[in-house]
Motif scaffolding. Structure first.
Motif, PDB file in Angstrom:
ATOM      1  N   VAL A  44       0.847  -1.165  -0.115  1.00  0.00           N
ATOM      2  CA  VAL A  44       0.136   0.038  -0.026  1.00  0.00           C
ATOM      3  C   VAL A  44       0.952   1.223   0.029  1.00  0.00           C
ATOM      4  CG1 VAL A  44      -1.992  -0.838   1.121  1.00  0.00           C
ATOM      5  CG2 VAL A  44      -0.108  -0.041   2.548  1.00  0.00           C
ATOM      6  N   ALA A  45       0.680   2.436  -0.594  1.00  0.00           N
ATOM      7  CA  ALA A  45       0.955   3.572  -0.576  1.00  0.00           C
ATOM      8  C   ALA A  45       0.039   4.823  -0.284  1.00  0.00           C
ATOM      9  CB  ALA A  45       1.656   3.735  -1.826  1.00  0.00           C
ATOM     10  N   ARG A  46       0.747   5.910   0.046  1.00  0.00           N
ATOM     11  CA  ARG A  46      -0.041   7.220   0.404  1.00  0.00           C
ATOM     12  C   ARG A  46       0.608   8.018  -0.758  1.00  0.00           C
ATOM     13  NH1 ARG A  46       1.269   5.796   5.828  1.00  0.00           N
ATOM     14  NH2 ARG A  46      -0.652   5.885   7.205  1.00  0.00           N
ATOM     15  N   ASP A  47      -0.289   8.766  -1.382  1.00  0.00           N
ATOM     16  CA  ASP A  47      -0.090   9.887  -2.050  1.00  0.00           C
ATOM     17  C   ASP A  47       0.264  10.889  -1.521  1.00  0.00           C
ATOM     18  OD1 ASP A  47      -0.668   8.276  -4.593  1.00  0.00           O
ATOM     19  OD2 ASP A  47      -2.536   8.529  -4.554  1.00  0.00           O
ATOM     20  N   ASP A  48       1.085  11.855  -2.294  1.00  0.00           N
ATOM     21  CA  ASP A  48       1.306  13.154  -1.626  1.00  0.00           C
ATOM     22  C   ASP A  48       0.337  13.973  -1.280  1.00  0.00           C
ATOM     23  OD1 ASP A  48       4.078  12.607  -2.213  1.00  0.00           O
ATOM     24  OD2 ASP A  48       4.020  13.805  -4.089  1.00  0.00           O
ATOM     25  N   GLY A  49       0.222  14.410   0.148  1.00  0.00           N
ATOM     26  CA  GLY A  49      -0.768  15.240   0.787  1.00  0.00           C
ATOM     27  C   GLY A  49      -2.235  14.569   1.093  1.00  0.00           C
ATOM     28  N   ASN A  50      -2.138  12.988   0.900  1.00  0.00           N
ATOM     29  CA  ASN A  50      -3.100  12.391   1.089  1.00  0.00           C
ATOM     30  C   ASN A  50      -2.854  11.343   2.396  1.00  0.00           C
ATOM     31  OD1 ASN A  50      -5.398  10.791   1.187  1.00  0.00           O
ATOM     32  ND2 ASN A  50      -5.733  10.635  -0.742  1.00  0.00           N
ATOM     33  N   GLU A  51      -3.512  11.334   3.381  1.00  0.00           N
ATOM     34  CA  GLU A  51      -3.257  10.487   4.319  1.00  0.00           C
ATOM     35  C   GLU A  51      -3.688   9.002   4.277  1.00  0.00           C
ATOM     36  OE1 GLU A  51      -1.203  10.476   7.064  1.00  0.00           O
ATOM     37  OE2 GLU A  51      -0.294  12.269   6.040  1.00  0.00           O
ATOM     38  N   SER A  52      -4.762   8.756   3.288  1.00  0.00           N
ATOM     39  CA  SER A  52      -5.467   7.346   3.015  1.00  0.00           C
ATOM     40  C   SER A  52      -4.567   6.631   2.272  1.00  0.00           C
ATOM     41  CB  SER A  52      -6.888   7.741   2.234  1.00  0.00           C
ATOM     42  OG  SER A  52      -6.645   8.237   0.957  1.00  0.00           O
ATOM     43  N   LEU A  53      -4.701   5.315   2.381  1.00  0.00           N
ATOM     44  CA  LEU A  53      -3.826   4.262   1.816  1.00  0.00           C
ATOM     45  C   LEU A  53      -4.512   3.817   0.598  1.00  0.00           C
ATOM     46  CD1 LEU A  53      -2.513   2.461   4.950  1.00  0.00           C
ATOM     47  CD2 LEU A  53      -0.866   3.847   3.104  1.00  0.00           C
ATOM     48  N   ARG A  54      -3.888   3.454  -0.439  1.00  0.00           N
ATOM     49  CA  ARG A  54      -4.204   2.629  -1.685  1.00  0.00           C
ATOM     50  C   ARG A  54      -3.440   1.564  -2.071  1.00  0.00           C
ATOM     51  NH1 ARG A  54      -0.866   3.640  -5.972  1.00  0.00           N
ATOM     52  NH2 ARG A  54       0.359   5.536  -5.853  1.00  0.00           N
ATOM     53  N   GLY A  55      -3.905   0.409  -2.368  1.00  0.00           N
ATOM     54  CA  GLY A  55      -3.258  -0.764  -2.885  1.00  0.00           C
ATOM     55  C   GLY A  55      -2.552  -0.379  -4.214  1.00  0.00           C
ATOM     56  N   VAL A  56      -1.260  -1.314  -4.239  1.00  0.00           N
ATOM     57  CA  VAL A  56      -0.464  -0.830  -5.456  1.00  0.00           C
ATOM     58  C   VAL A  56      -0.190  -2.242  -6.130  1.00  0.00           C
ATOM     59  CG1 VAL A  56       0.671   1.311  -4.788  1.00  0.00           C
ATOM     60  CG2 VAL A  56       1.881  -0.886  -4.102  1.00  0.00           C
ATOM     61  N   GLU A  57       0.089  -2.152  -7.411  1.00  0.00           N
ATOM     62  CA  GLU A  57       0.367  -3.224  -8.142  1.00  0.00           C
ATOM     63  C   GLU A  57       1.902  -3.563  -8.191  1.00  0.00           C
ATOM     64  OE1 GLU A  57      -1.482  -5.655 -10.588  1.00  0.00           O
ATOM     65  OE2 GLU A  57      -3.057  -4.564  -8.939  1.00  0.00           O
ATOM     66  N   ALA A  58       2.399  -4.419  -6.919  1.00  0.00           N
ATOM     67  CA  ALA A  58       3.797  -4.513  -6.594  1.00  0.00           C
ATOM     68  C   ALA A  58       3.715  -5.849  -5.892  1.00  0.00           C
ATOM     69  CB  ALA A  58       4.326  -3.263  -5.818  1.00  0.00           C
ATOM     70  N   VAL A  59       5.356  -6.262  -5.552  1.00  0.00           N
ATOM     71  CA  VAL A  59       5.419  -7.444  -4.760  1.00  0.00           C
ATOM     72  C   VAL A  59       6.568  -6.791  -4.057  1.00  0.00           C
ATOM     73  CG1 VAL A  59       6.292  -9.607  -4.570  1.00  0.00           C
ATOM     74  CG2 VAL A  59       4.555  -8.947  -6.317  1.00  0.00           C
ATOM     75  N   VAL A  60       6.332  -6.922  -2.623  1.00  0.00           N
ATOM     76  CA  VAL A  60       7.492  -6.662  -1.735  1.00  0.00           C
ATOM     77  C   VAL A  60       8.266  -7.734  -1.452  1.00  0.00           C
ATOM     78  CG1 VAL A  60       8.058  -5.607   0.532  1.00  0.00           C
ATOM     79  CG2 VAL A  60       5.929  -4.697  -0.830  1.00  0.00           C
ATOM     80  N   ASP A  61       9.445  -7.800  -1.410  1.00  0.00           N
ATOM     81  CA  ASP A  61      10.486  -8.950  -1.260  1.00  0.00           C
ATOM     82  C   ASP A  61      10.250  -9.182   0.443  1.00  0.00           C
ATOM     83  OD1 ASP A  61      12.916 -10.063  -0.391  1.00  0.00           O
ATOM     84  OD2 ASP A  61      13.371 -10.033  -2.404  1.00  0.00           O
ATOM     85  N   LYS A  62       9.955 -10.500   0.732  1.00  0.00           N
ATOM     86  CA  LYS A  62       9.761 -11.015   1.870  1.00  0.00           C
ATOM     87  C   LYS A  62      10.737 -10.812   2.845  1.00  0.00           C
ATOM     88  CE  LYS A  62      10.857 -16.080   1.246  1.00  0.00           C
ATOM     89  NZ  LYS A  62      11.535 -15.632   0.124  1.00  0.00           N
ATOM     90  N   ASP A  63      12.230 -11.146   2.324  1.00  0.00           N
ATOM     91  CA  ASP A  63      13.320 -10.941   3.329  1.00  0.00           C
ATOM     92  C   ASP A  63      13.418  -9.469   3.812  1.00  0.00           C
ATOM     93  OD1 ASP A  63      14.212 -13.604   2.757  1.00  0.00           O
ATOM     94  OD2 ASP A  63      14.854 -12.933   0.919  1.00  0.00           O
ATOM     95  N   TYR A  64      12.938  -8.647   2.990  1.00  0.00           N
ATOM     96  CA  TYR A  64      13.090  -7.057   3.593  1.00  0.00           C
ATOM     97  C   TYR A  64      12.138  -6.665   4.601  1.00  0.00           C
ATOM     98  CZ  TYR A  64      16.671  -6.025  -0.151  1.00  0.00           C
ATOM     99  OH  TYR A  64      17.782  -6.109  -0.889  1.00  0.00           O
ATOM    100  N   THR A  65      10.776  -7.391   4.289  1.00  0.00           N
ATOM    101  CA  THR A  65       9.704  -7.490   5.135  1.00  0.00           C
ATOM    102  C   THR A  65       9.977  -8.105   6.719  1.00  0.00           C
ATOM    103  OG1 THR A  65       7.947  -6.989   3.613  1.00  0.00           O
ATOM    104  CG2 THR A  65       7.412  -7.917   5.602  1.00  0.00           C
ATOM    105  N   ALA A  66      10.724  -9.298   6.503  1.00  0.00           N
ATOM    106  CA  ALA A  66      11.093  -9.828   7.559  1.00  0.00           C
ATOM    107  C   ALA A  66      12.087  -9.055   8.332  1.00  0.00           C
ATOM    108  CB  ALA A  66      11.562 -11.196   7.205  1.00  0.00           C
ATOM    109  N   GLU A  67      13.021  -8.502   7.888  1.00  0.00           N
ATOM    110  CA  GLU A  67      13.954  -7.652   8.442  1.00  0.00           C
ATOM    111  C   GLU A  67      13.170  -6.389   9.051  1.00  0.00           C
ATOM    112  OE1 GLU A  67      16.263  -4.181   9.314  1.00  0.00           O
ATOM    113  OE2 GLU A  67      14.992  -4.037   7.489  1.00  0.00           O
ATOM    114  N   LEU A  68      12.370  -5.826   8.413  1.00  0.00           N
ATOM    115  CA  LEU A  68      11.683  -4.616   9.126  1.00  0.00           C
ATOM    116  C   LEU A  68      10.910  -5.008  10.484  1.00  0.00           C
ATOM    117  CD1 LEU A  68      10.980  -1.698   8.937  1.00  0.00           C
ATOM    118  CD2 LEU A  68       9.323  -2.152   7.128  1.00  0.00           C
ATOM    119  N   LEU A  69      10.220  -6.157   9.907  1.00  0.00           N
ATOM    120  CA  LEU A  69       9.411  -6.760  11.186  1.00  0.00           C
ATOM    121  C   LEU A  69      10.238  -7.046  12.434  1.00  0.00           C
ATOM    122  CD1 LEU A  69       6.545  -7.806  11.911  1.00  0.00           C
ATOM    123  CD2 LEU A  69       7.120 -10.106  10.851  1.00  0.00           C
ATOM    124  N   ALA A  70      11.521  -7.620  12.139  1.00  0.00           N
ATOM    125  CA  ALA A  70      12.268  -7.748  13.346  1.00  0.00           C
ATOM    126  C   ALA A  70      12.645  -6.565  14.187  1.00  0.00           C
ATOM    127  CB  ALA A  70      13.353  -8.543  12.902  1.00  0.00           C
TER     128      ALA A  70
END
Length: 302
Positions: A186-212
């Motif tokens: 999900v991402a926020r557009d400039d000046g907009n606090e609401s989130l929108r889904g994006v057509e992307a795939v986040v690498d699970k290893d980077y997410t695991a690191e951030l989660l840690a």
């Protein structure tokens, strides 16, 4: 002692398409290793890949006359699907009841990845289909020769919306399954606090690191389909890397030792975690997971 475990490679599938029966068979090997860690005092936060499962849903959409679901929704679907299977496997092994949390990964809409989509997803395409597709495609080499696949951006996660909830559950002694497939992008557009889904795939290893980092974990354990990281991988001079310092691994990373899209993001994630005051990061297989945490297997970076 908190440990984030990222299940990838053959932890869930091995060459198949990620069907339920196959995942259950693999989780029967995964759960005892995680149970051993829990018995040794590790609070477990478990994340996982979802590539084959998302690919299967994309193939189903391509073959059937059904309403198209965007990629962020497909990631959420597979998080729930895989999460419930992992929870059941853990509940059969642990004293505490596990919880699955559908997790959203916030990405920067200005991330360079959006200008250079490179992550292959979905079915193989012939040249005519790729040429007429309304999305980006790229040639890839397979055992069948050169084919085409859809490619999407793979931005780095900048935050996880549910981290505080995950941390509270883990603090209470609850094993948590979350962040599957890198999280729902999900991402926020400039000046907009609401989130929108994006057509992307986040690498699970980077997410695991951030989660840690965001849950104050001591250990980051990345489970893959090779026993450890190697120098000169898949050559006659292949050399296993066992205990290594951050400096040594960074030198090897900077020298191009690790393959992009495979071991490179794992090593990069490990170094990010340790740079943020994590205690140790480990790369190994599921069968060696408990031994690697004890210092007897895998690549251990500290």
């Amino acid at each position: 002692m908190r440990t984030v475990v990222a299940l990838g490679g053959n932890a869930l599938v091995s060459g198949g398409e990620g069907g339920v029966a196959e995942m259950r068979d693999h989780l029967a090997r995964v759960a005892p290793q995680l149970g051993t860690l829990a018995e040794r005092g590790h609070d477990l936060v478990v994340t996982h890949g979802n590539g084959p499962q998302v690919g299967g849903l994309l193939r189903e959409q391509a073959a059937a006359d059904t309403a198209e679901r965007p990629l962020d929704v497909l990631v959420a679907e597979t998080q729930a699907q895989i999460g419930t299977l992992v929870v059941r496997a853990l509940d059969a092994e642990l004293d505490a009841q596990a919880v699955s949390v559908v997790t959203h990964a916030v990405v920067d809409s200005d991330d360079d990845a959006f200008s250079d989509p490179a992550k292959p997803v979905g079915p193989y395409l012939d040249a005519d289909t790729a040429r007429n597709a309304d999305y980006s495609t790229r040639e890839v080499e397979t055992e069948r020769g050169t084919v085409h696949r859809r490619v999407v951006p793979s931005p780095k996660p900048r935050g996880l919306l549910e981290s505080e909830h995950v941390a509270r559950l883990a603090d209470a002694g609850t094993p948590v399954v979350c962040g599957g497939g890198g999280g729902v992008p999900v991402a926020r557009d400039d000046g907009n606090e609401s989130l929108r889904g994006v057509e992307a795939v986040v690498d699970k290893d980077y997410t695991a690191e951030l989660l840690a980092r965001e849950t104050d974990a001591d250990t980051l354990l990345l489970v893959t389909d090779v026993p450890c990281a190697y120098r000169n991988y898949n050559t006659p001079d292949q050399e296993p890397i066992r205990d290594a310092s951050v400096g040594r691994m960074r030198d090897l990373l900077d020298a191009g030792e690790f393959e992009a899209g495979s071991m490179r993001p794992k090593v990069d994630a490990c170094l990010d975690f340790l740079d943020a005051d994590g205690e140790r990061a480990i790369i190994t297989t599921i069968d060696d997971a408990a031994a690697a945490v004890e210092g007897d297997a895998g690549t251990r970076i500290s």
